[in-house]
Structure formats: C-alpha cells, structure tokens
Write an enzyme that holds these catalytic residues in place. Structure first.
Site, PDB file in Angstrom:
ATOM      1  CG  ASN A 102     -13.822  48.426  61.979  1.00  0.00           C
ATOM      2  OD1 ASN A 102     -12.806  48.997  61.590  1.00  0.00           O
ATOM      3  ND2 ASN A 102     -13.955  47.983  63.217  1.00  0.00           N
ATOM      4  CG  HIS A 152      -5.205  44.280  62.336  1.00  0.00           C
ATOM      5  ND1 HIS A 152      -5.684  42.992  62.390  1.00  0.00           N
ATOM      6  CD2 HIS A 152      -6.219  45.083  62.746  1.00  0.00           C
ATOM      7  CE1 HIS A 152      -6.943  43.022  62.830  1.00  0.00           C
ATOM      8  NE2 HIS A 152      -7.280  44.267  63.054  1.00  0.00           N
ATOM      9  CG  ASP A 192      -6.545  44.600  66.404  1.00  0.00           C
ATOM     10  OD1 ASP A 192      -7.124  45.479  65.741  1.00  0.00           O
ATOM     11  OD2 ASP A 192      -7.156  43.688  67.002  1.00  0.00           O
ATOM     12  CG  ASP A 222     -10.449  43.259  62.115  1.00  0.00           C
ATOM     13  OD1 ASP A 222     -10.359  42.149  62.667  1.00  0.00           O
ATOM     14  OD2 ASP A 222     -10.105  44.307  62.667  1.00  0.00           O
ATOM     15  CG  HIS A 232      -9.335  49.084  63.867  1.00  0.00           C
ATOM     16  ND1 HIS A 232     -10.364  48.585  63.093  1.00  0.00           N
ATOM     17  CD2 HIS A 232      -8.695  48.006  64.383  1.00  0.00           C
ATOM     18  CE1 HIS A 232     -10.350  47.252  63.165  1.00  0.00           C
ATOM     19  NE2 HIS A 232      -9.340  46.879  63.936  1.00  0.00           N
ATOM     20  CG  LEU A 233      -5.986  54.886  60.323  1.00  0.00           C
ATOM     21  CD1 LEU A 233      -5.615  55.342  58.922  1.00  0.00           C
ATOM     22  CD2 LEU A 233      -5.017  55.474  61.347  1.00  0.00           C
ATOM     23  CG  HIS A 268     -12.592  39.297  63.723  1.00  0.00           C
ATOM     24  ND1 HIS A 268     -12.155  40.365  64.463  1.00  0.00           N
ATOM     25  CD2 HIS A 268     -13.324  38.529  64.585  1.00  0.00           C
ATOM     26  CE1 HIS A 268     -12.605  40.259  65.710  1.00  0.00           C
ATOM     27  NE2 HIS A 268     -13.321  39.150  65.810  1.00  0.00           N
TER      28      HIS A 268
HETATM   29 ZN   LIG Z   1      -8.838  44.809  64.323  1.00  0.00          ZN
END
Ligand SMILES: [Zn+2]
Length: 430
Positions: free
Chosen positions: A99, A65, A310, A157, A67-68, A184
């Site tokens: 996202n 999990h 996350d 997510d 986010h790049l 999510h």
């Molecule tokens: Zn996340």
C-alpha cells in the site's frame, strides 16, 4: 568484516537455530556473506572475532508484515529509515506491504523498492505485491510478472478483498504461481465508522466499536474459498478467538491456511486505549482479554505460526487528531523481539519456539532462503542479550516515526549486534 579475507568469526555464543533444532554453545565462521561452518571451531589466522559469550546467537529475524511507506509517504518513513530501524530490532529481512503510492501492483514499483533497499544496505526487503490493481478489490494484478520482479506474496493489506468472487479468482489464479495470499480480514460493512474494539471500553469512551465478527466472517468465508480452490491463504494480524478457532479447524482439514499475530495484540487489550491514546489505534483494533488469551493459546498450540510486527509508521499530524480521525497503526520493528520474549517468560512458548515464529516459520511461508543458520545459508544473524532489561522510549527509536504503543514499557532482551550478509549493520549504542 575484513575486506582482504572476507571472513568473520563469532565466538562462544548460545546458538539457537529453530530450522535445524540446534541449541548449544558454538562458534560460527562466516565467509563471503554466508555461514561457512558451525560448531567448536578455531578462528582462522587474522580473522576478526566477535565474542558472543553470554549472548544468544540466532538467525536474523524475518518480519513478514512491514509498511515501509516509500514510495509516496516518505514523510512517514523511507526504505532507508525503515530498514535502519529493522536492523536495530535484529530484523534482517522484511516483507514490505503493497500500500505505497503508487501501489506495488506493477513490476516497476517493485524494482524501485528493491533498488532503494539495496542502496540502503540495512536489511533484505522482500516486496509483497498487491493482490488487486490499486488495492481496489476488483481486478487481479499480474501475479506472475510481479513474482518474477521479486514479489514473495500478494496482499491488499490495509483493505480486505470484500468481493467473494474476486477472492475466489485470486486463490484459484495464485495456484499457478504457488503464491501465498495474505488477507487483511475485515468486513467493511461491519466495521463501518468503528474506530476501536466493540465492548465496554468503547462504550465508556463513547467511541463506535468494531465487533470481532468483522474479522471472523471474512476468515470463515475465505476458508470456504480455500476449500474450493486449494490456494495458499494467510490471515494477517489475526486478533479474535473466533478467527483462531476457524484457522484451527481449517488446518485440521489439511487446508493450506496459516496466520500471524502481532506483538501488540498478544501483549495489550483495548484497555490500552486509555484516555483516547491514538498510539493504541490500529486495524484490527486491540481486542478484549479473552481474545488476547486465545491468541496466546493459538501460538502455544502452533495454530499461529508467525509473529509479525505490522510496523506502520505515521507522522505526528496523522496521530495528533481526535481518536476516530487518527491513522491506524503502530511502529513495531524494534519491539518485536522483546515483546515476543515476554511469551517465553510467561511460559507460552519456549525460546526456540519463539524464535521459530520470527525466523524459519515466516521464511517457509514466503518461500525465501532466510531464517536459518544452516551451512551455506546467507550470513544474516542477530546477537542478543536475553537477560538485559530496558525501557522502550519512543524518542530513541531508529526510524522516523514515534507511534509506539509500548512507550515506557519495561522489557527484557536487547539486540547487541545485527549482521547482514556477514556485515555488522547494527551495534547496540549506535
Ligand atoms: Zn499492515
């Protein structure tokens, strides 16, 4: 690694591979980017040798999990900076959330991310495709095409899939591709304007709260839909006692339900919000002590099988605003391992059990050939000192963002080397 022989030798570390239930002092020979042999070995003539005496040698960590932020939010993090910080944390594989802007709901975006990741060369990136077009919660994406392009799971997510009919269709449809759906879990009607956990801390600070029922209602609903459809379902960043109990019941019934917890929900409570500290603002919010203890219990019992960071980098402008207006999320790739090791020190997990939550367990859920030191597996490894103490310093993180909720925390366990496909991609001090 020497270019002529393509060999690399790791000598005399404490090798722990949860996938094979292996824990012993051993040597490892790497060749052509794969694990060639493991045991008591002699290095081939001329082969470069890395002395691992006193270090734990484990499969490179798999963070399911992350986010790049690229494409679309390169001022927060790029694929290169995000995977560089992964390498610094001993993480060799990240599953990248959808996202981005444009959203990862089209094979062209998946191809872009994979190409950027390959060029950077710090970690394997496994894209997670959007579950619905534009994360709008209405129209399902083309899961088959996205899977062929490289997606290993599907998630909106950042947003819950609120429409029960859409979620049912997604779970049904996903079975054709044996795809994992990651929810999510957050009922937006209950969250409303809330910006931290509902409870005494929120009352004292005068901030609108988010009840745990916001998460529990969606998890309860989804488990019923899993019963109806048989789709594989995974709760992202589970945060509440009620949701852990629901997952436990679902698993007892044999339903394909799994979940992950984050280091911050395992280590901190809403008390960490302190004096409106926006680096303690995330979704779901840090909960109360009873919830935190329930997450630890859920890990000890194997109900929660995965710890994931996350990792959610933000620029300063997104966080230096009044608490309720601040962006949700904290960075976590470089604190994933040491905070997880606190659970070993506290007797919640064994060292092998803790490493399983960071290696083979997420790999199995995602269906990727990672997270093991089995012969012929990719030579992705982390070497860490299990006794070295250090203090988390936000200014010294390797990514672009500084929004850690662990700044100043004294931790134990330091990554010394990270090896990706037989090549050193991080060395302590770099
Ligand atoms: Zn996340």
């Amino acid at each position: 690694m020497s270019p002529e022989s393509d060999l690399f030798f790791i000598k005399g570390g404490r090798v722990i591979d949860p996938a094979c239930k292996f824990d012993a002092t051993a040597d490892i020979l790497l060749a052509r980017g794969k694990i060639q042999a493991i045991g008591r070995l002699d290095p081939p003539a001329g082969c470069p040798v890395l002395d691992a005496d006193g270090l734990v040698v484990a499969p490179g960590l798999v963070d399911m999990h992350v986010h790049l932020r690229e494409p679309g939010f390169e001022f927060k993090e790029t694929i290169a900076s995000g995977t560089r910080t992964a390498a610094a944390g001993g993480v060799t594989s990240v599953a990248a959330m959808a996202n981005t802007q444009p959203v990862m709901d089209d094979p062209s975006v998946v191809g872009y991310v994979l190409e950027k990741a390959r060029a950077a060369g710090y970690a394997n990136v496994f894209p997670i495709g959007a579950l619905t077009r534009g994360l709008q919660g209405k129209t399902l994406t083309e899961m088959g095409l996205l899977q062929m392009a490289g997606c290993v799971a599907f998630s909106d997510d950042g947003h819950a899939v609120m429409d029960s009919g859409v979620m049912r269709k997604a779970l049904d449809y996903s079975r054709a591709f044996d795809a994992l759906l990651i929810q999510h879990a957050e009922d937006m009607g209950l969250t409303a304007q809330g910006c931290m956990n509902e409870g005494v801390v929120a009352s004292r600070l005068g901030l609108p709260g988010i009840p745990t029922e916001s998460e529990e209602i969606i998890v309860d609903r989804d488990i019923r839909l899993v019963g109806l459809t048989g789709g594989r379902y995974h709760v992202a960043h589970i945060s509440s006692r009620g949701a852990v109990q629901a997952v436990a019941r679902a698993r007892q019934q044999g339903l394909p339900v799994s979940c992950e917890a984050t280091p911050h929900h395992l280590a901190l409570t809403d008390v960490a919000v302190g004096d409106y500290d926006t680096d303690a603002k995330m979704s779901p919010p840090l909960r109360g002590e009873a919830d935190r203890l329930a997450l630890r219990e859920g890990l000890a019992q194997g109900i929660i099988g995965v710890i994931a960071s996350d990792h959610a980098p933000h620029d300063l402008d997104s966080k230096r605003v009044p608490f309720c207006q601040a962006a949700n999320g904290v960075v976590g790739l470089e604190t994933l391992l040491p905070i997880t090791l606190e659970l070993v020190r506290d007797g919640v997990l064994t060292l092998m059990g803790a490493l399983a939550t960071l290696t083979c367990n997420p790999s199995r859920l995602l269906g990727i050939n990672r997270g093991t030191l089995a012969v012929e597996a990719p030579a992705d490894l982390v070497l860490f000192d299990n006794t070295e103490a250090w203090s988390v310093d936000a200014s010294r993180l390797h990514g672009m963002a500084r929004n850690t909720c662990f700044h100043g925390r004294r931790v134990v366990g330091r990554v010394k080397y990270t090896i990706l496909a037989g090549r050193i991609v991080h060395r302590d001090g770099d």
